[in-house]
Motif scaffolding. Structure first.
Motif, PDB file in Angstrom:
ATOM      1  N   GLY A  16       0.846  -1.192   0.000  1.00 25.09           N
ATOM      2  CA  GLY A  16       0.000   0.000   0.000  1.00 25.09           C
ATOM      3  C   GLY A  16       0.867   1.222   0.000  1.00 25.09           C
ATOM      4  O   GLY A  16       1.865   1.291  -0.698  1.00 25.09           O
TER       5      GLY A  16
ATOM      6  N   GLU B 123       7.419  -6.690   4.551  1.00 25.00           N
ATOM      7  CA  GLU B 123       6.574  -5.547   4.216  1.00 25.00           C
ATOM      8  C   GLU B 123       6.258  -4.794   5.490  1.00 25.00           C
ATOM      9  O   GLU B 123       6.353  -5.342   6.595  1.00 25.00           O
ATOM     10  N   TYR B 124       5.881  -3.552   5.336  1.00 25.63           N
ATOM     11  CA  TYR B 124       5.558  -2.751   6.500  1.00 25.63           C
ATOM     12  C   TYR B 124       4.352  -3.322   7.224  1.00 25.63           C
ATOM     13  O   TYR B 124       3.390  -3.780   6.600  1.00 25.63           O
ATOM     14  N   CYS B 125       4.421  -3.289   8.530  1.00 25.66           N
ATOM     15  CA  CYS B 125       3.322  -3.788   9.356  1.00 25.66           C
ATOM     16  C   CYS B 125       2.071  -2.942   9.107  1.00 25.66           C
ATOM     17  O   CYS B 125       2.116  -1.716   9.264  1.00 25.66           O
ATOM     18  N   PRO B 126       0.953  -3.567   8.727  1.00 26.34           N
ATOM     19  CA  PRO B 126      -0.252  -2.782   8.434  1.00 26.34           C
ATOM     20  C   PRO B 126      -0.903  -2.185   9.676  1.00 26.34           C
ATOM     21  O   PRO B 126      -1.645  -1.216   9.582  1.00 26.34           O
ATOM     22  N   ASP B 127      -0.619  -2.765  10.848  1.00 24.14           N
ATOM     23  CA  ASP B 127      -1.240  -2.253  12.077  1.00 24.14           C
ATOM     24  C   ASP B 127      -0.611  -0.938  12.525  1.00 24.14           C
ATOM     25  O   ASP B 127      -1.317  -0.002  12.917  1.00 24.14           O
TER      26      ASP B 127
ATOM     27  N   LYS C 104       1.716   0.720  10.557  1.00 27.83           N
ATOM     28  CA  LYS C 104       2.177   1.422   9.358  1.00 27.83           C
ATOM     29  C   LYS C 104       3.694   1.626   9.345  1.00 27.83           C
ATOM     30  O   LYS C 104       4.206   2.647   8.902  1.00 27.83           O
TER      31      LYS C 104
END
Length: 394
Positions: free
Chosen positions: A106, A208-212, A214
């Protein structure tokens, strides 16, 4: 072996500085000297030095040892400052430095996203400026239009701008208090999620960057009551700007320290100027051009005529037998030369007026008879034209 600098001196703080002051100093300097953002030859070395100082002074036990025994005391304890400096930076900001490759699903997170989210990205218009200043620049295009004469003469204009500033309540953390900032339970503070997949080539690992969180490694349980977690506040200001004489259409005017700010760093306001076209004048460099309608009889006999200039109406002498389309140069009535004086004379360019014959007025019968008496010789241009016609048609 080179002598290490004092850690407090590196961060620009006093020995009585609080934990928050140490952190703020680190954030400011780490952003300034991050090698991905600062291309100076010594930026990476300074970045490592800043991180080492922060790694010691942010740890209560290491700081106590350093205050009592200096660098030697830390060495005796076996601490060599060998941590990856990018790990500290990523823990505080997020990011993809130090050789780690990220796949973005994202918008991602990290150093750039922190500021792009708040300030809309960086402006690299001037390569020698600090990256923080570039990020905080406020670029406004299309909301300031001035007239042709205002561009020539200069003008003061009041402009409404909206700027973004570090939230004074949470100091840019986005949390109500420091206790409301928790380590992200999903990525355990690393800011990244690691995925392993078995392939014919073996086990492939991607991050990938942690979605929680960001990519920040932190979760805020209670957002700041003033900025509502945005980390910045917006402020509307009506400022008066002085636009210098001689500005050109589409030029960008820079006003120092009128842009966004973060901590002690502030950006500039970059304003694109648009100039409405004139119905009378045209401009090229420092010269102004204008057409002037005159009565043909005045042009033939000579007369004093009124011409428009950016500085008002001026009377000039038009010599007899002035031809239609002939140019008259009026020295010093062009654009002001704001860069330097032209020798010891005028600081302005010139005005060039083009004589345009107007339709002759309606003469009476007696006036027409008088003109016939005067017109005893034929116009040589007409005679030349008749010769060309005769030759071609014969």
């Amino acid at each position: 072996m080179a002598t290490k600098r004092d850690y407090y001196q590196i961060l620009g703080i006093s020995k009585n500085s609080t934990t928050d002051e140490i952190k703020r100093a680190f954030r400011r300097l780490a952003m300034q000297y991050h090698p991905d953002k600062n291309k100076a030859p010594d930026a990476e070395q300074k970045f490592k030095e800043i991180n080492e100082a922060y790694e010691v002074l942010s740890d209560e036990n290491r700081r106590r040892t350093y205050d009592q025994f200096g660098h030697e005391g830390l060495n005796q304890q076996g601490w060599t400052g060998g941590s990856n400096p990018f790990d500290i930076f990523n823990e505080m900001f997020g990011g993809s430095s130090g050789g780690v490759k990220f796949s973005f699903g994202g918008n991602g997170g990290g150093f750039n996203s922190v500021f792009e989210e708040m300030f809309g990205g960086g402006n690299r218009r001037k390569s020698g400026r600090r990256q923080s200043q570039q990020i905080y620049d406020l670029n406004i295009d299309g909301n300031l239009t001035i007239t042709f004469l205002e561009g020539i003469l200069g003008v003061k204009r009041k402009v409404k701008i909206t700027t973004k500033h570090q939230c004074p309540h949470c100091h840019g953390s986005g949390a109500e208090t420091l206790n409301d900032i928790k380590t992200c339970p999903r990525c355990h503070g690393t800011g990244v999620i690691t995925t392993r997949q078995r392939t014919i080539l073996g086990i492939m690992e991607s991050q990938e960057y942690c979605p929680d969180c960001k990519g920040t490694g932190k979760i805020i349980s209670k957002v700041c009551s003033q900025c509502h977690g945005r980390k910045y506040i917006e402020r509307d200001d009506l400022i008066e700007l002085e636009i210098k004489a001689g500005v050109t259409n589409g030029s960008i005017l820079q006003f120092s320290n009128k842009g966004n700010s973060w901590g002690n760093a502030s950006g500039d306001l970059n304003l694109t100027i648009y100039i409405q076209p004139s119905k009378i004048f045209k401009r090229k460099d420092q010269t102004i051009y204008a057409n002037v309608l005159v009565d043909p009889i005045d042009a033939i006999t000579g007369a004093r005529i009124k011409i428009p200039t950016p500085y008002g109406v001026k009377e000039i002498e038009m010599k007899p037998n002035t031809a239609n389309g002939e140019e008259i140069n009026v020295s010093g009535f062009g654009i002001k030369n704001i860069k330097h004086k032209i020798f010891s004379g005028s600081t302005n360019g010139d005005l060039v007026v083009t004589i345009v014959y107007a339709r002759p007025k309606k003469y009476s019968k007696s006036e027409i008879e008088k003109l016939k008496v005067i017109n005893t010789t034929r116009n040589p241009d007409v005679e030349e034209f008749e010769k060309i016609v005769s030759k071609e048609l014969s």
